[in-house]
Design an enzyme around this catalytic site. Structure first.
Site, short mmCIF file in Angstrom:
data_model
loop_
_atom_site.label_atom_id
_atom_site.label_comp_id
_atom_site.label_asym_id
_atom_site.label_seq_id
_atom_site.Cartn_x
_atom_site.Cartn_y
_atom_site.Cartn_z
N ARG A 1 -12.33 -1.08 13.75
CA ARG A 1 -13.54 -0.18 13.56
C ARG A 1 -14.76 -0.66 14.50
O ARG A 1 -15.17 -1.90 14.36
CB ARG A 1 -13.66 -0.15 12.19
N TYR B 1 -3.37 -4.75 6.30
CA TYR B 1 -2.59 -3.76 5.50
C TYR B 1 -1.73 -4.49 4.31
O TYR B 1 -1.30 -5.61 4.58
CB TYR B 1 -1.55 -3.11 6.48
N LYS C 1 -17.16 -5.52 1.83
CA LYS C 1 -16.50 -5.12 3.02
C LYS C 1 -17.25 -5.09 4.28
O LYS C 1 -18.57 -4.54 4.16
CB LYS C 1 -15.95 -3.86 2.61
N TRP D 1 0.73 -1.08 -0.07
CA TRP D 1 -0.12 -0.01 0.00
C TRP D 1 0.72 1.31 0.05
O TRP D 1 0.48 2.13 0.26
CB TRP D 1 -0.97 0.05 1.14
N ASN E 1 -10.93 3.99 16.50
CA ASN E 1 -12.23 4.85 16.01
C ASN E 1 -13.57 4.48 16.84
O ASN E 1 -14.71 4.72 16.17
CB ASN E 1 -12.39 4.56 14.39
#
Length: 286
Positions: free
Chosen positions: A123, A49, A91, A19, A153
């Site tokens: 999340r 990741y 997702k 990424w 988050n």
């Protein structure tokens, strides 16, 4: 605040692999060595990741370095299921106990380590069942496979819900001089009350992307006063907060890592902190 040893700043590894920088094994090792030499000993990962590849690449590089395990710390996260990964149609988030345990085991295998210093839920999910999370976290802690637990988050209500059954050590949130909602919406106050230490992802915010002339002028003035760089002033502004915010630096530039580490020495004066906040907000405090 917490027993787990975590460096300030934390080195984020999201862009080390596919990424971003797409490091080869040697480059991973060189970057790890640079961080450790600077006293940045904590590395932040997540299972997703690099499209589920960066942890394993990092782990391979790390294993070949033969470092003492207590000389560095590893953070990872779970819960996000990417679209088109395995049989995923879309997702989504997943937090049943079996999945959390499986994700933790996979991260341990990828990173070639016996334990994670901190394990985070990536999340919040509207469908999360806190008893399932508690079951998994309790087992991982009891087995010594994780040393600390936290979230990422999560808002106040989501933390409060989870805290009914499990203790939270950290919350990795978006906070920066140009994104400071958590200072006024009660989030950081709640975290201080419950001894939940904040980690700040994207701690430089949008400063270098969409700067306003007034903010730039204020930051540059402070940089001159404190004999620092602009990015150091942005980080020093975070360090001033009593909740002990730990920035997570996503850079792969060694000079910026060093700059971030040196920012911990800057002690902004009270009024200077408010000058910067006023410039970022576009108005004085009430």
């Amino acid at each position: 605040m917490n027993k787990t040893k975590i460096s300030t700043p934390i080195q984020g590894c999201m862009t080390w692999g596919k990424w971003g920088a797409n490091f080869a094994t040697k480059a991973y090792q060189q970057q790890i060595e640079v961080c450790l030499d600077l006293g940045v000993s904590t590395f932040d990962h997540a299972d997703i990741y690099g499209g589920y590849t960066t942890e394993a690449e990092f782990g391979k590089a790390l294993a070949e370095m033969n470092l003492q395990r207590d000389s560095f710390q590893l953070i990872s996260k779970c819960g996000i299921q990417m679209e088109n990964f395995r049989e995923n149609a879309t997702k989504h988030y997943q937090y049943d106990a079996a999945y959390i345990l499986k994700s933790a085991e996979q991260s341990l295998q990828n990173l070639q380590t016996d334990y994670l210093d901190v394990f985070l839920l990536h999340r919040p999910s509207p469908l999360m069942q806190v008893t399932e999370i508690q079951k998994a976290v309790a087992q991982l802690l009891q087995q010594g496979k994780i040393k600390g637990f936290g979230v990422s988050n999560f808002n106040i209500q989501q933390m409060a819900l989870l805290q009914k059954v499990v203790s939270i050590d950290y919350n990795q949130i978006q906070i920066a001089l140009t994104y400071s909602d958590s200072l006024t919406n009660g989030l950081l106050d709640y975290m201080q009350t419950h001894q939940i230490q904040p980690m700040a992802w994207n701690p430089l915010g949008s400063y270098f992307k969409s700067i306003t002339p007034k903010l730039q002028k204020s930051v540059q003035k402070m940089a001159t006063k404190y004999k620092a760089t602009e990015d150091q002033i942005l980080l020093a502004w975070l360090h001033k907060h009593p909740s002990q915010i730990i920035p997570v630096m996503g850079t792969t530039n060694s000079n910026r890592v060093q700059s971030a580490k040196e920012s911990t020495k800057i002690q902004l004066e009270l009024q200077d902190w408010f000058v910067l906040w006023e410039a970022a907000r576009g108005k004085q405090v009430d």
